[in-house]
Scaffold this motif. Structure first.
Motif, PDB file in Angstrom:
ATOM      1  N   ALA A 121      -9.375 -10.814  -7.377  1.00  0.00           N
ATOM      2  CA  ALA A 121      -8.602  -9.857  -6.583  1.00  0.00           C
ATOM      3  C   ALA A 121      -9.395  -9.377  -5.376  1.00  0.00           C
ATOM      4  O   ALA A 121      -8.866  -9.241  -4.286  1.00  0.00           O
ATOM      5  N   GLU A 122     -10.711  -9.165  -5.579  1.00  0.00           N
ATOM      6  CA  GLU A 122     -11.528  -8.651  -4.488  1.00  0.00           C
ATOM      7  C   GLU A 122     -11.597  -9.656  -3.344  1.00  0.00           C
ATOM      8  O   GLU A 122     -11.553  -9.305  -2.181  1.00  0.00           O
ATOM      9  N   ALA A 123     -11.719 -10.960  -3.719  1.00  0.00           N
ATOM     10  CA  ALA A 123     -11.896 -11.987  -2.694  1.00  0.00           C
ATOM     11  C   ALA A 123     -10.657 -12.120  -1.811  1.00  0.00           C
ATOM     12  O   ALA A 123     -10.730 -12.631  -0.703  1.00  0.00           O
ATOM     13  N   ALA A 124      -9.513 -11.655  -2.310  1.00  0.00           N
ATOM     14  CA  ALA A 124      -8.291 -11.772  -1.526  1.00  0.00           C
ATOM     15  C   ALA A 124      -8.115 -10.608  -0.554  1.00  0.00           C
ATOM     16  O   ALA A 124      -7.246 -10.622   0.297  1.00  0.00           O
TER      17      ALA A 124
ATOM     18  N   SER B 226      -9.635   4.526  -8.097  1.00  0.00           N
ATOM     19  CA  SER B 226     -10.410   5.371  -7.186  1.00  0.00           C
ATOM     20  C   SER B 226     -11.220   4.553  -6.193  1.00  0.00           C
ATOM     21  O   SER B 226     -12.180   5.037  -5.622  1.00  0.00           O
ATOM     22  N   SER B 227     -10.873   3.278  -6.020  1.00  0.00           N
ATOM     23  CA  SER B 227     -11.481   2.497  -4.950  1.00  0.00           C
ATOM     24  C   SER B 227     -10.527   1.358  -4.621  1.00  0.00           C
ATOM     25  O   SER B 227      -9.562   1.125  -5.349  1.00  0.00           O
ATOM     26  N   ARG B 228     -10.813   0.673  -3.540  1.00  0.00           N
ATOM     27  CA  ARG B 228      -9.943  -0.420  -3.113  1.00  0.00           C
ATOM     28  C   ARG B 228      -9.908  -1.518  -4.190  1.00  0.00           C
ATOM     29  O   ARG B 228      -8.852  -2.053  -4.504  1.00  0.00           O
ATOM     30  N   GLN B 229     -11.085  -1.818  -4.750  1.00  0.00           N
ATOM     31  CA  GLN B 229     -11.155  -2.866  -5.770  1.00  0.00           C
ATOM     32  C   GLN B 229     -10.322  -2.461  -6.987  1.00  0.00           C
ATOM     33  O   GLN B 229      -9.595  -3.277  -7.551  1.00  0.00           O
TER      34      GLN B 229
ATOM     35  N   PHE C 261      -5.489  -2.483 -10.514  1.00  0.00           N
ATOM     36  CA  PHE C 261      -4.351  -1.683 -10.983  1.00  0.00           C
ATOM     37  C   PHE C 261      -3.025  -2.386 -10.680  1.00  0.00           C
ATOM     38  O   PHE C 261      -2.158  -2.502 -11.545  1.00  0.00           O
ATOM     39  N   ASP C 262      -2.883  -2.882  -9.431  1.00  0.00           N
ATOM     40  CA  ASP C 262      -1.625  -3.530  -9.031  1.00  0.00           C
ATOM     41  C   ASP C 262      -1.314  -4.712  -9.951  1.00  0.00           C
ATOM     42  O   ASP C 262      -0.177  -4.915 -10.357  1.00  0.00           O
ATOM     43  N   ARG C 263      -2.362  -5.470 -10.271  1.00  0.00           N
ATOM     44  CA  ARG C 263      -2.166  -6.654 -11.116  1.00  0.00           C
ATOM     45  C   ARG C 263      -1.687  -6.226 -12.515  1.00  0.00           C
ATOM     46  O   ARG C 263      -0.709  -6.765 -13.039  1.00  0.00           O
ATOM     47  N   VAL C 264      -2.370  -5.215 -13.073  1.00  0.00           N
ATOM     48  CA  VAL C 264      -2.004  -4.772 -14.428  1.00  0.00           C
ATOM     49  C   VAL C 264      -0.608  -4.139 -14.418  1.00  0.00           C
ATOM     50  O   VAL C 264       0.206  -4.413 -15.297  1.00  0.00           O
TER      51      VAL C 264
ATOM     52  N   TYR D 203      -6.958   8.963  -4.804  1.00  0.00           N
ATOM     53  CA  TYR D 203      -7.505   7.996  -3.862  1.00  0.00           C
ATOM     54  C   TYR D 203      -6.415   7.381  -2.995  1.00  0.00           C
ATOM     55  O   TYR D 203      -5.342   7.020  -3.481  1.00  0.00           O
ATOM     56  N   LEU D 204      -6.731   7.271  -1.719  1.00  0.00           N
ATOM     57  CA  LEU D 204      -5.794   6.617  -0.795  1.00  0.00           C
ATOM     58  C   LEU D 204      -6.565   5.649   0.089  1.00  0.00           C
ATOM     59  O   LEU D 204      -7.592   6.015   0.664  1.00  0.00           O
ATOM     60  N   TYR D 205      -6.072   4.435   0.164  1.00  0.00           N
ATOM     61  CA  TYR D 205      -6.702   3.454   1.071  1.00  0.00           C
ATOM     62  C   TYR D 205      -5.697   3.149   2.170  1.00  0.00           C
ATOM     63  O   TYR D 205      -4.562   2.774   1.885  1.00  0.00           O
TER      64      TYR D 205
END
Lengths: 424, 297
Positions: free
Chosen positions: A177-180, A58-61, A66-69, B187-189
Motif C-alpha cells: 500500500a505504501e509503495a502505491a 493516524s498517518s498516511r500509511q 485502513f482503506d484496504r481493511v 488525523y487528516l491528510y
C-alpha cells in the motif's frame, strides 16, 4: 439504525482486524468510533469510512491500510454476492489448472514430488515459462529410462529452482500500500526498479530526508547538554546584564568529533544506480560528509573525489572515465588494497561502509580480506541492495552477513534508516 | 456543532471544501480531539485552522514551531526585568517569604500561545503550525497539554484549562512525529486540489478575475504539479497570486509569452524555471483538443 449492540459487536471485530493488520488500535479508538457512528449514522458509506478513518488511522500509511481493511469488511450485500460468485469461479478454474498441472508434471508416470505452494506457482506461471519447463523435461526423457532416480532428482531440483525464482519475481511485482502512494511511494519501492522519470523525484526525497536527519542530529547535539564544567567567563559576563546577580549559570559545551567514514562502493553494472543513491545520502549528511573517503571498485579500485560526487552526471562520467564501470566485482582485491594503504585509511575511529550486493569473484579471498579490514577499522557496516527476504537463498549474503552487520537497503526508506545508523 | 451547521459556516467563509474534509472536522469537533493535518507544503493546511476559527466564531491563537522552540517561547516566561525591579523596590520593606511568593504570581507571568489558549475566558482555536520543525522534546511536552488539557509550571503548580481550545496541528512530514502524539489526534491528510476544486477556489477567492483565465491558470498549475520534473510544486496560495498577477497586468489569455513574464509567481527555483522553458503547459488538455480551457474536474 437497528440494534446498536450488533453494530458495536461488528465494530469491535473491525478493530481487531485493524490490530491484526498492524494498526495500534486501543479500546479508546473503538469507543470513539462508536460515538462517531452514533452521531453520523450508517446511511452514507463514504461518510462512515471517512469518519472511522479519522479515528483509527493516524498517518498516511495507516490510512492506506485502513482503506484496504474497511473495503474488505464493510461491503454491500450485492458486492458480497458478486465476490462469492467470483471466488467460486476462480476456485473452479484453479482446480482445473491444478489437475492439468498434475498431468504435465509426471516423472516416469508418477506425479512429481512438489509442495502445494510450488504447484500453485507452476499454475500461476505464464504459459511460455511452463512450455519451457515441459520442453526441458522432454529433452531429458531418454535419460529417465537409463537412470530413473537420477533423472527424477535432477528434474526436481531444476523445477524447484525455477519455481523459487518465479515466486521471488511475483513478490517483487506486488506493491504494498505504501509503495502505491504518489507522494512517498518511492521511499518504499525497490531502487533498482526506478524509471528515469522517477529519478528527480527520488533525489528530492533524498534531500528532504537527509535534511531531516541533519535536523535530528542538530537537535540531539543541542539536547546532549554540557560537559559539566562551569564557564566562569560567560557566567560573569552574562551576570553583568542582570546587575551582577548570576541569574543563569553557563557551562562549557561538549566537543563533538565528526565521524570518519570510508566508503567502499561497488559500481559494477547492476550496482551503479544503488551506489549513486546511497552516496547521495551519505554525502548530504553533515555529520559524516566532510571527513569521508569514497572508493569505487569493480575489478579495480579507484578513489572518488568530492567534486565527482556532487551530482549524478558527474558521478556517472567519473565512474565511466575511471575504467571500473561495467566489469566484474572483486571485493577481495579492493579490501586488500584499502588495508594496505599508507598512510592507513582504516583505523579504530573509522567506520568502513561497504555498498555491494555481495556478488564477487574469489569469495574466500574476499572473506579473508573482510576479516582483516574488520580488525583494522572500528566498525564495518554493509549496505546490501538485495531485499532481506531473498537473503536466505543467496549463499554469499549468508557468508558475509555472518562477518559484519549487514543492512538491507533495497528502498530509499531503508537506505535512510541505515544512514541514520551511521551517525549514531 | 453538527456536520450541516459546520458546512454552512464554511460556505459563509467562502471556503472550498469537500465532504471528506467536512466529515473529518466534524469528527474532531465531536470527539474533542486535536486535529493533526499532514500534507505537502502549500496544500492549505494552515488555512483550515483559520476557517475553523471563523466557523466556530473563536479567536485564532497561532504558534509557529521551529527548531529549538522551548517552553519559555511556547508556554510561559517569568517577566524577569519586572521581578528584578520588584526586588529592588521592596527590598527591606517586606518579609522575604512574602516577597518570594509575590514574585511568582500572575503579575509576573508572561503568557505564551499555549498558556494563553487554555487560560482564555472564551474558547479559542489553537494552531500549532509545522510541528515537525520543533524538537522531539517539545512534542513530548505537548502531550500533557493535548491529552489532559492542563500544564504544569513548577513555581505555580498545575494549571487546568478554563476553556477547551480546538487544537489544529500541521506538519509537512519533514520528520516523523511520535506515535504518542499521533494517537492523541484525529488525523487528516490533504493533497493538492484537483482541477475542479482548484477552479472553485480561484472563483471563490478572485471573483473579479475572468473565468476563462481562471480555468487556464488552474489547468496550467495542474500540469505543473503533475510533472515529475518540477521539484517544488506550486501551492494554492501561489496559484492565487499568479492569477491575481495576470489579472493585474491586464492579461486575459494565458499565452506562452504571458507565462514566461509571470513564471516567477508560480515557480520559485531556477531548475523548475528551466523545465518550464521546455514544457508547454498552456496547451489545451490532451483529452480535449478543442476547448479553450474549461474545467475538467
Amino acid at each position: 439504525m437497528g440494534d446498536p449492540g450488533i453494530y458495536l459487536e461488528k465494530l469491535a471485530l473491525f478493530s481487531r482486524l485493524l490490530r491484526q493488520e498492524g494498526l495500534p488500535v486501543s479500546p479508546r479508538e473503538t469507543a470513539d468510533a462508536s460515538r462517531v457512528l452514533m452521531e453520523f449514522g450508517l446511511g452514507d458509506r463514504e461518510q462512515v469510512k471517512t469518519a472511522l478513518r479519522t479515528v483509527y488511522a493516524s498517518s498516511r500509511q495507516e490510512q492506506l491500510v485502513f482503506d484496504r481493511v474497511f473495503d474488505g469488511f464493510f461491503i454491500s450485500e450485492e458486492a458480497m454476492r458478486e465476490q462469492a460468485r467470483q471466488r467460486a469461479r476462480q476456485e473452479a478454474e484453479a482446480a482445473q489448472a491444478r489437475e492439468d498441472a498434475a498431468k504435465d508434471l509426471q516423472v516416469g508416470g508418477e506425479p512429481m514430488d512438489l509442495s502445494p505452494e510450488q504447484m500453485d506457482t507452476y499454475v500461476s506461471m505464464p504459459e511460455e515459462a511452463r512450455q519451457k519447463l515441459r520442453r526441458f523435461m522432454e529433452k531429458y526423457r531418454s535419460t529417465a529410462e537409463r537412470n530413473p532416480e537420477l533423472y527424477s532428482n535432477f528434474i526436481h531440483s531444476v523445477f524447484t529452482k525455477t519455481l523459487l525464482e518465479q515466486q521471488l519475481l511475483m513478490e517483487d511485482a506486488g506493491l504494498g500500500a505504501e509503495a502505491a502512494d504518489p507522494e512517498i511511494g518511492l521511499l518504499f519501492r525497490d531502487i533498482s526498479q526506478f524509471g528515469d522519470h522517477e529519478i528527480p523525484k527520488a533525489i528530492s526525497i533524498i534531500q528532504t530526508v537527509s535534511r531531516q536527519i541533519n535536523g535530528e542530529l542538530t537537535a540531539k547535539r543541542k539536547r546532549s547538554g554540557h560537559s559539566g564544567k562551569l564557564d566562569f567567563r560567560r557566567t560573569i559576563r552574562k551576570g553583568l546584564e542582570t546587575g551582577g546577580s548570576f541569574y543563569r549559570l553557563h557551562y562549557k559545551k561538549k566537543r563533538h568529533r565528526r565521524k570518519r567514514l570510508v566508503v567502499l562502493c561497488d559500481v559494477s553494472g547492476s550496482m551503479v544506480q544503488f551506489s549513486e543513491f546511497a552516496l547521495r545520502f551519505i554525502q548530504s549528511l553533515n555529520q559524516v560528509s566532510e571527513s569521508s573517503r569514497v572508493f569505487l571498485f569493480s575489478e579495480q579500485m579507484t578513489e572518488a573525489d568530492a567534486f565527482s560526487l556532487q551530482n549524478m552526471d558527474l558521478f556517472r562520467s567519473h565512474v565511466r572515465d575511471s575504467g571500473v564501470y561495467g566489469k566484474g566485482t572483486d571485493l577481495g582485491s579492493a579490501l586488500e588494497k584499502i588495508c594496505a594503504m599508507e598512510p592507513a585509511a582504516l583505523n579504530s575511529s573509522t567506520t568502513l561502509l561497504i555498498l555491494s550486493d555481495t556478488k564477487t569473484i574469489d569469495q574466500p579471498r574476499a572473506v579473508a580480506a573482510l576479516q582483516n579490514a574488520k580488525r583494522q577499522s572500528g566498525r564495518v557496516l554493509w549496505l546490501n541492495p538485495i531485499p532481506e527476504s531473498h537473503w536466505q537463498h543467496i549463499r554469499s549474503v549468508q557468508v558475509f552477513s555472518s562477518l559484519c552487520s549487514m543492512v538491507s537497503c533495497s528502498t530509499l526508506g531503508s537506505l535512510a534508516a541505515a544512514c541514520r545508523k551511521l551517525t549514531v | 456543532m453538527n456536520l450541516e451547521e459546520l458546512k454552512q459556516k464554511m460556505d459563509e467563509a467562502k471556503y472550498v471544501y469537500d465532504d471528506t474534509l467536512a466529515t473529518v472536522l466534524a469528527v474532531a469537533l465531536k470527539l474533542g480531539r486535536p486535529l493533526l493535518i499532514e500534507g505537502a507544503a502549500g496544500v492549505g493546511k494552515t488555512e483550515i485552522a483559520k476557517v475553523m476559527a471563523h466557523a466556530l466564531d473563536r479567536d485564532l491563537v497561532r504558534m509557529q514551531c521551529y527548531e529549538g522552540l522551548d517552553e519559555s517561547k511556547a508556554l510561559y516566561e517569568w517577566n524577569y526585568q519586572k521581578q528584578l525591579l520588584a526586588i529592588q523596590v521592596d527590598m527591606g520593606r517586606t518579609d522575604s517569604d512574602e516577597l518570594t511568593r509575590g514574585l511568582f504570581s500572575d503579575e509576573y507571568l508572561l503568557e505564551r500561545p499555549l498558556l494563553k489558549s487554555i487560560r482564555s475566558e472564551r474558547p479559542v482555536v489553537l494552531l500549532i503550525d509545522e510541528i515537525d520543525k520543533a524538537d522531539e522534546e517539545f512534542e513530548a511536552f505537548l502531550l500533557e497539554l493535548l491529552s489532559e488539557m492542563q500544564v504544569s509550571i513548577p513555581e505555580v503548580g498545575t494549571i487546568k484549562a478554563k476553556t477547551i481550545p480546538f487544537v489544529v496541528l500541521t506538519s509537512n512530514r519533514a520528520r516523523p512525529l511520535s506515535e504518542a502524539l499521533r494517537r492523541r489526534c484525529a488525523y487528516l491528510y490533504i493533497q493538492y486540489p484537483d482541477m475542479e476544486k482548484e477552479l472553485a477556489i480561484l472563483r471563490a477567492k478572485l471573483p473579479h478575475v475572468d473565468d476563462r483565465l481562471c480555468a487556464q491558470v488552474a489547468l496550467a498549475v495542474q500540469k505543473l504539479r503533475g510533472s515529475e520534473a518540477i521539484l517544488k510544486k506550486p501551492s494554492i496560495a501561489e496559484t492565487l497570486d499568479w492569477a491575481a498577477a495576470l489579472d493585474a497586468l491586464g492579461i486575459r489569455e494565458l499565452t506562452p509569452d504571458a507565462l514566461r513574464q509571470t513564471a516567477g509567481f508560480i515557480l520559485k527555483n531556477s531548475e523548475d524555471l528551466a523545465v518550464l522553458e521546455q514544457t508547454d503547459v498552456t496547451a489545451p488538455h490532451e483529452h480535449c483538443g478543442h476547448c479553450g480551457g474549461h474545467h475538467h474536474g
